[in-house]
Write an enzyme that holds these catalytic residues in place. Structure first.
Site, PDB file in Angstrom:
ATOM      1  N   ASP A  26     -51.072  13.897  21.396  1.00  0.00           N
ATOM      2  CA  ASP A  26     -51.334  15.052  22.260  1.00  0.00           C
ATOM      3  C   ASP A  26     -51.952  16.185  21.435  1.00  0.00           C
ATOM      4  O   ASP A  26     -51.286  16.750  20.570  1.00  0.00           O
ATOM      5  CB  ASP A  26     -50.006  15.495  22.885  1.00  0.00           C
ATOM      6  N   ASP A 103     -60.684   0.456  30.385  1.00  0.00           N
ATOM      7  CA  ASP A 103     -59.832  -0.239  31.340  1.00  0.00           C
ATOM      8  C   ASP A 103     -60.373   0.070  32.735  1.00  0.00           C
ATOM      9  O   ASP A 103     -60.641   1.230  33.063  1.00  0.00           O
ATOM     10  CB  ASP A 103     -58.405   0.320  31.206  1.00  0.00           C
ATOM     11  N   ASP A 203     -58.450  -4.858  35.128  1.00  0.00           N
ATOM     12  CA  ASP A 203     -57.063  -4.846  35.588  1.00  0.00           C
ATOM     13  C   ASP A 203     -56.846  -5.828  36.749  1.00  0.00           C
ATOM     14  O   ASP A 203     -57.625  -5.821  37.713  1.00  0.00           O
ATOM     15  CB  ASP A 203     -56.775  -3.409  36.058  1.00  0.00           C
ATOM     16  N   GLU A 257     -57.456  -9.215  32.925  1.00  0.00           N
ATOM     17  CA  GLU A 257     -56.007  -9.359  33.093  1.00  0.00           C
ATOM     18  C   GLU A 257     -55.730 -10.172  34.351  1.00  0.00           C
ATOM     19  O   GLU A 257     -56.196  -9.821  35.435  1.00  0.00           O
ATOM     20  CB  GLU A 257     -55.346  -7.991  33.200  1.00  0.00           C
ATOM     21  N   HIS A 350     -48.681  -2.338  27.275  1.00  0.00           N
ATOM     22  CA  HIS A 350     -48.006  -1.232  27.966  1.00  0.00           C
ATOM     23  C   HIS A 350     -47.159  -1.696  29.153  1.00  0.00           C
ATOM     24  O   HIS A 350     -46.457  -0.890  29.747  1.00  0.00           O
ATOM     25  CB  HIS A 350     -49.053  -0.230  28.434  1.00  0.00           C
ATOM     26  N   ASP A 351     -47.247  -2.978  29.498  1.00  0.00           N
ATOM     27  CA  ASP A 351     -46.491  -3.492  30.642  1.00  0.00           C
ATOM     28  C   ASP A 351     -45.270  -4.302  30.248  1.00  0.00           C
ATOM     29  O   ASP A 351     -44.606  -4.882  31.109  1.00  0.00           O
ATOM     30  CB  ASP A 351     -47.392  -4.396  31.507  1.00  0.00           C
TER      31      ASP A 351
HETATM   32  C1  GLC Z   1     -51.942  -3.923  35.548  1.00  0.00           C
HETATM   33  C2  GLC Z   1     -51.679  -2.802  34.568  1.00  0.00           C
HETATM   34  C3  GLC Z   1     -50.418  -2.114  34.959  1.00  0.00           C
HETATM   35  C4  GLC Z   1     -50.599  -1.545  36.343  1.00  0.00           C
HETATM   36  C5  GLC Z   1     -51.032  -2.608  37.340  1.00  0.00           C
HETATM   37  C6  GLC Z   1     -51.569  -1.998  38.590  1.00  0.00           C
HETATM   38  O1  GLC Z   1     -50.978  -4.911  35.476  1.00  0.00           O
HETATM   39  O2  GLC Z   1     -51.658  -3.301  33.264  1.00  0.00           O
HETATM   40  O3  GLC Z   1     -50.043  -1.115  34.054  1.00  0.00           O
HETATM   41  O4  GLC Z   1     -49.406  -0.963  36.784  1.00  0.00           O
HETATM   42  O5  GLC Z   1     -52.052  -3.426  36.837  1.00  0.00           O
HETATM   43  O6  GLC Z   1     -52.804  -1.415  38.379  1.00  0.00           O
END
Ligand code: GLC
Length: 582
Positions: A26, A103, A203, A257, A350-351
């Site tokens: 930050d 992303d 995504d 993804e 991050h998930d």
């Molecule tokens: C993907 C992202 C996740 C998000 C989801 C909905 O899985 O990595 O963080 O909540 O999509 O966009």
């Protein structure tokens, strides 16, 4: 072990570093990480040795899902900075010969996106941009549920119809059947590519085509309706079209993804005559050891959340995983994509909870096991992905209070769990500790200073108290830190073509503790031996391989000079990683 020379590509040779900008650094002291904060750390990334930066969403968003709910694809979120800041970031990255991938969320938008606002007003151009349906028998149009918990439908008072949201109610699904939607999306992608970015992480891109008629799904404790949403009937057509119209015009990296994507699907998505994508972030290993209904489905983990306080070692229980399962999945992908695609090698992002807490030992063997896991990631065939903080072995955190949670999924699923089992947060605290996405989103630990040096303000999410000992400043001073080991791994992969392009050959198909394989091409053989757990083990090189001239290339052993090259009988202390040239 002979093979054809594989087609060389920069994105196959690259090492990717994923930044979750909200939690990275930050610069303006408002407690939220931002783009100027990332700029301050580009030098850091360069020193670590990474080639590609994947920036999680920074677009204008009301942040129902931290930017994965985009309000304006062509603008930067205020909290993150400005478009000028973003342009500066791109320059800083490029000036160090690194690349930037963005992303991109195309399955859904924010409910505050202009398209949705117009769609709910039945504006003739946008009316059909989302999935609108009348209710059935006074209720939802079908029985689908949301991945985040609750129903997948929300009634809209203005339009007097329900709309579909596979994720949060503030993330309505775009109707990809509508050609105008697709054309708008492609134009927007092209707009970003013309700015000079180097690719996209797409995504949940295999969710964009739903079964015609949106029929009811098989009831499922985790997510009802998934079989009508993932890898849907027209998904290949849409992705191929996106590739032909936009992506194929640029020399870029595309990382898709795809929950619920298996090897055969992946061959189609990214194989030679497939849809044009480069690699898939699949979930088959990431879902180990979850129940069939996903990580919040606790029905087959023996224990009931209400019993948790009585479980002696809940950490062990949740962290338990089976090497055979993991190895089978990884091997299936390694072998299945040989010559048919390319792997994206990740263990955390991050998930998911933190890698070392999940697959390693975040106590006594934190450093050792983090290095072992990194060795796995860097020596499998495919592009390695480092998630921020992995390079210093950041861990899960204790969530003491429901109010500490920030993630929409953690909040909704915790509420459901507490309600379903009639318990309070104390009873499900351990579940959250091991399953919540918030674990990966605590601020990057730069130093032992207040708030881990992440912000001068009030951090938007709790800082892990272990930043006092686990932090970048400390890791960079110690010669044998996890950080230094990542540098070594990056250097090794850069020096050894075989680690990039060589075939994967599994040894020891069912050893419960040791994961061993050879990476081989016409000229070279590299052996990787990993002791994945906390007991001493012995490895014997199989007879068909000659280890008489073995040369040690890398190890996480505390005393590398003492390490043996006698591969006939190799003692492996807990969490030991060895890489040898045969
Ligand atoms: C993907 C992202 C996740 C998000 C989801 C909905 O899985 O990595 O963080 O909540 O999509 O966009």
């Amino acid at each position: 072990m002979a093979q054809d020379t594989p087609e060389r590509e920069w994105w196959k040779e690259a090492v990717v570093y994923q930044i979750y900008p909200r939690s990275f650094n930050d610069a303006d002291g408002d407690g939220v990480g931002d783009i100027p904060g990332v700029i301050e750390k580009v030098e850091y990334l360069d020193e670590l040795g990474v080639d590609v930066v994947w920036l999680c969403p920074v677009y204008d968003s009301p942040n129902a899902d931290n930017g994965y709910d985009i309000r304006d694809y062509r603008a930067i979120m205020d909290e993150m900075g400005t478009m000028d800041d973003w342009e500066r970031l791109l320059e800083e990255v490029h000036s160090r010969d690194m690349r930037l991938i963005m992303d991109m969320v195309l399955n859904h938008t924010s409910d505050e996106h202009e398209w949705f606002l117009k769609s709910k007003e039945r504006d003739s151009e946008y009316s059909d941009y989302y999935y609108w349906r009348d209710g059935e028998h006074g209720g939802n149009p079908n029985n689908w549920t949301s991945i985040f918990g609750g129903d997948a439908w929300k009634y809209d008072e203005v339009r007097e119809q329900y709309y579909l949201h596979i994720f949060d109610e503030k993330q309505p699904d775009l109707n990809w059947r509508n050609e105008d939607v697709r054309q708008d999306v492609y134009e927007m992608l092209d707009w970003w590519l013309r700015k000079g970015i180097d690719g996209f992480r797409l995504d949940v891109i295999n969710l964009i085509s739903k079964t015609e008629g949106l029929p009811d799904g098989e009831p499922n404790p985790g997510w009802t309706g998934w079989e009508h949403v993932i890898n849907g009937p027209r998904v290949h057509e849409y992705i191929r079209e996106m590739y032909d119209e936009v992506l194929s015009n640029y020399d870029i990296m595309t990382v898709a993804e795809m929950p619920g994507c298996g090897v055969a699907d992946a061959q189609q998505y990214c194989g030679e005559d497939g849809d044009g994508l480069n690699m898939i972030v699949h979930f088959e290993h990431a879902d180990i050891p979850y129940a069939p209904g996903g990580k919040w489905d606790l029905d087959d983990v023996d224990i009931h959340p209400a019993d948790l306080p009585e479980v002696a070692e809940p950490d062990d229980h949740f962290n338990h995983w089976d090497l055979n399962e993991l190895r089978d999945v990884l091997t299936r992908w390694q072998v299945g994509l040989e010559g048919e695609g390319w792997n994206a090698n990740y263990l955390g992002n991050h998930d998911h909870p933190r890698t070392v807490s999940r697959f390693g030992d975040d106590g006594e063997y934190r450093e050792k096991s983090a290095k072992m896991l990194a060795t796995l990631q860097f020596t499998l065939k495919g592009t390695p992905f480092i998630y921020q903080g992995e390079e210093i072995g950041m861990t899960n955190v204790e969530w003491n209070d429901f109010d500490e949670l920030r993630d929409v999924e953690a909040i909704q699923q915790s509420e459901e769990l507490m309600e379903r089992h009639g318990v309070n947060f104390e009873a499900i605290r351990h579940v959250v500790k091991h399953r919540s996405r918030d674990n990966a989103r605590t601020p990057m630990q730069w130093s032992d200073a207040d708030n881990a040096g992440f912000t001068d303000g009030d951090p938007w999410i709790k800082v892990n108290p272990n930043h006092e000992s686990i932090n970048v400043a400390e890791a960079r001073e110690a010669e044998d830190s996890i950080w230094a080991y990542y540098q070594d791994l990056i250097d090794l992969r850069e020096a050894e073509d075989t680690l990039v392009y060589g075939e994967y050959h599994l040894l020891y198909e069912d050893h419960p503790d040791i994961y061993a394989y050879v990476r081989a091409d016409d000229d070279d053989r590299i052996l990787v031996v990993l002791n994945c757990f906390g007991a001493d083990m012995t490895f014997h090189l199989p007879d068909h391989l000659d280890g008489s001239d073995a040369e040690l290339l890398l190890t996480n052993n505390e005393d590398p000079d003492s390490v043996s090259t006698d591969l006939d009988e190799l003692d492996l202390p807990p969490y030991e990683a060895r890489v040898y040239r045969l």
